[in-house]
Write an enzyme that holds these catalytic residues in place. Structure first.
Site, mmCIF file in Angstrom:
data_model
loop_
_atom_site.group_PDB
_atom_site.id
_atom_site.type_symbol
_atom_site.label_atom_id
_atom_site.label_comp_id
_atom_site.label_asym_id
_atom_site.label_seq_id
_atom_site.Cartn_x
_atom_site.Cartn_y
_atom_site.Cartn_z
ATOM 1 C CB VAL A 79 19.528 0.356 -53.590
ATOM 2 C CG1 VAL A 79 19.704 -1.184 -53.372
ATOM 3 C CG2 VAL A 79 20.644 0.878 -54.740
ATOM 4 C CG ASP A 134 15.887 -16.864 -52.685
ATOM 5 O OD1 ASP A 134 15.884 -16.170 -51.684
ATOM 6 O OD2 ASP A 134 15.283 -17.900 -52.625
ATOM 7 C CG ASN A 161 12.311 -3.402 -46.396
ATOM 8 O OD1 ASN A 161 11.514 -3.071 -45.406
ATOM 9 N ND2 ASN A 161 11.731 -4.242 -47.163
ATOM 10 C CB SER A 215 12.682 -6.171 -35.327
ATOM 11 O OG SER A 215 11.456 -6.722 -34.563
ATOM 12 C CE1 TYR A 228 12.536 -10.388 -38.073
ATOM 13 C CE2 TYR A 228 11.885 -10.038 -35.850
ATOM 14 C CZ TYR A 228 11.904 -9.539 -37.312
ATOM 15 O OH TYR A 228 11.678 -8.644 -37.872
ATOM 16 C CB VAL A 261 4.463 -2.309 -40.051
ATOM 17 C CG1 VAL A 261 3.812 -1.582 -41.172
ATOM 18 C CG2 VAL A 261 5.080 -1.408 -39.182
ATOM 19 C CB SER A 263 3.574 -6.465 -43.344
ATOM 20 O OG SER A 263 4.426 -7.087 -42.628
#
Ligand SMILES: NC(=O)c1ccc[n+]([C@@H]2O[C@H](COP(=O)([O-])OP(=O)(O)OC[C@H]3O[C@@H](n4cnc5c(N)ncnc54)[C@H](OP(=O)(O)O)[C@@H]3O)[C@@H](O)[C@H]2O)c1
Length: 350
Positions: A79, A134, A161, A215, A228, A261, A263
């Site tokens: 998943v 969502d 992720n 992160s 974050y 990375v 993105s």
């Protein structure tokens, strides 16, 4: 009291008698040299471990988690949340190639369909399912839909992720409230809810892999990305607790400590040795399952990309935390200025 007498007294106090013809000063130097040698040996050992993990030692094989690329009807499911772009999309593509059936979970049904078709074209025989949700909405009906989809699947891997950062660096006091809430719903609440749905099945089957996308912002702590950074620090603590609980059920948990990375989220377009493409990053992460890489000495944590590993090691071993916070703050102020200039230019041209 003379300095030599003081050292002599101190050495005797800690149980080191000086009876071998050494003066107290030279005995102190011997002790200091011993401590220095020990520190240097630990330093070299940790660096050796880092390079061995990143370049030499193999990670766990995905067959341990039920991948079976010869016969997908016998393979378990992976998943992947946030599966339609960037790192998540690559995990989905590469895990299919390694022999997992894939459940893609993301926001937009059209993009989910396109990625599922891409996976099926690239890996004949693989089975795919999609689930649109969502996570920002925290909608019970959508979570129930996901629960319904996963309940009968034999899930061998969960890639937590999905993630959201701030649109641009901003002081916490000026952060838009909806941005702050979305970050917590997506980066924290959704990870807990999806994991709570899937992990009990893994525990019952005594098999599983859980990878959580962390992160550097959560490791080093990044001012002006405070919410974050906090959400990723949460993931780091949670992953360690989970890892220790679940290893007793033969389940591997790892927080992937990630620097930049290429993105949409990072807004970096050009790859370099320091900034891999999602394809490069995911290939390295899947080669290093269960290895620490640059996260030397941090259980259930991995910094798999070589240059990220060196930065992780340096920031957690050598560089003072206060200096790092100040440096990162300056970096984010500069990024914010550039982002504002870009937005103003865009507004003028439209
Ligand atoms: N890229 C980096 O430099 C970097 C560095 C450190 C950590 N990370 C972490 O790596 C993870 C992946 O980042 P990325 O750079 O690959 O991101 P990305 O390219 O922006 O992709 C994000 C994915 O998440 C999905 N998504 C976003 N909001 C969602 C929501 N509300 N509900 C459901 N799905 C949603 C997106 O779906 P849609 O297609 O519908 O938008 C997309 O598939 C994140 O956890 C991030 O924090 C990234």
């Amino acid at each position: 009291m003379a300095i030599e007498q003081q050292i002599d007294g101190l050495l005797r106090h800690v149980g080191l008698r000086v009876d071998h013809g050494l003066t107290p000063l030279s005995a102190a130097l011997v002790v200091l040299a011993g401590v220095g040698a020990l520190t240097a040996a630990t330093f070299v050992l940790r660096l050796t471990q880092l390079f061995a993990d990143v370049y030499v030692l193999p990670g766990q094989s995905v067959s341990k988690f039920g991948a079976n690329k010869k016969d997908f009807s016998k393979a378990t499911w992976a998943v992947v949340t946030g599966a339609t772009d960037g790192i998540g999309r690559e995990f989905a593509l590469q895990l299919a190639k390694k022999g997992f059936n894939i459940l893609l979970v993301s926001r937009s049904p059209e993009k989910l369909g396109a990625v599922a078709a891409e996976i099926e074209a690239a890996t004949p025989g693989v089975r795919t399912k999609t689930q649109a949700i969502d996570f920002a909405l925290g909608d019970e009906r959508q979570y129930e839909g996901l629960q319904h989809t996963v309940k009968d699947l034999n899930i061998g891997a969960l890639i937590n992720n999905v993630g959201k950062s701030h649109n641009m660096p901003v002081n916490f006091a000026e952060t838009a409230e909806d941005e702050m809430e979305d970050i917590i719903e997506i980066n924290v609440v959704s990870i807990l809810r999806v994991s709570r749905m899937i992990i009990p099945g893994m525990v019952a089957r005594k098999r599983g892999l859980v990878l959580n996308l962390g992160s550097f912002a959560g490791q080093v702590t990044t001012p002006m990305l405070a919410t974050y950074a906090g959400s990723k620090a949460f993931l780091s603590a949670w992953s360690q607790a989970l890892g220790e609980e679940l290893r007793r059920s033969n389940i591997t948990v790892s927080l992937l400590n990630t620097y930049f990375v290429v993105s949409n989220m990072s807004k970096v377009r050009k790859a370099s040795a320091m900034i891999p493409t999602p394809k490069q990053y995911v290939a390295q992460a899947l080669k290093s399952i269960g290895r620490n890489g640059g996260a030397v000495g941090r259980p259930y944590t991995s910094t798999p990309w070589p240059m990220h590993a060196i930065v992780d090691w340096a920031t957690s071993t050598i560089l003072p935390r206060g200096w790092l916070l100040n440096y990162t703050y300056g970096q984010q102020v500069a990024i914010r200025k550039r982002a504002i200039r870009k937005a103003e230019k865009l507004a003028k041209s439209t």
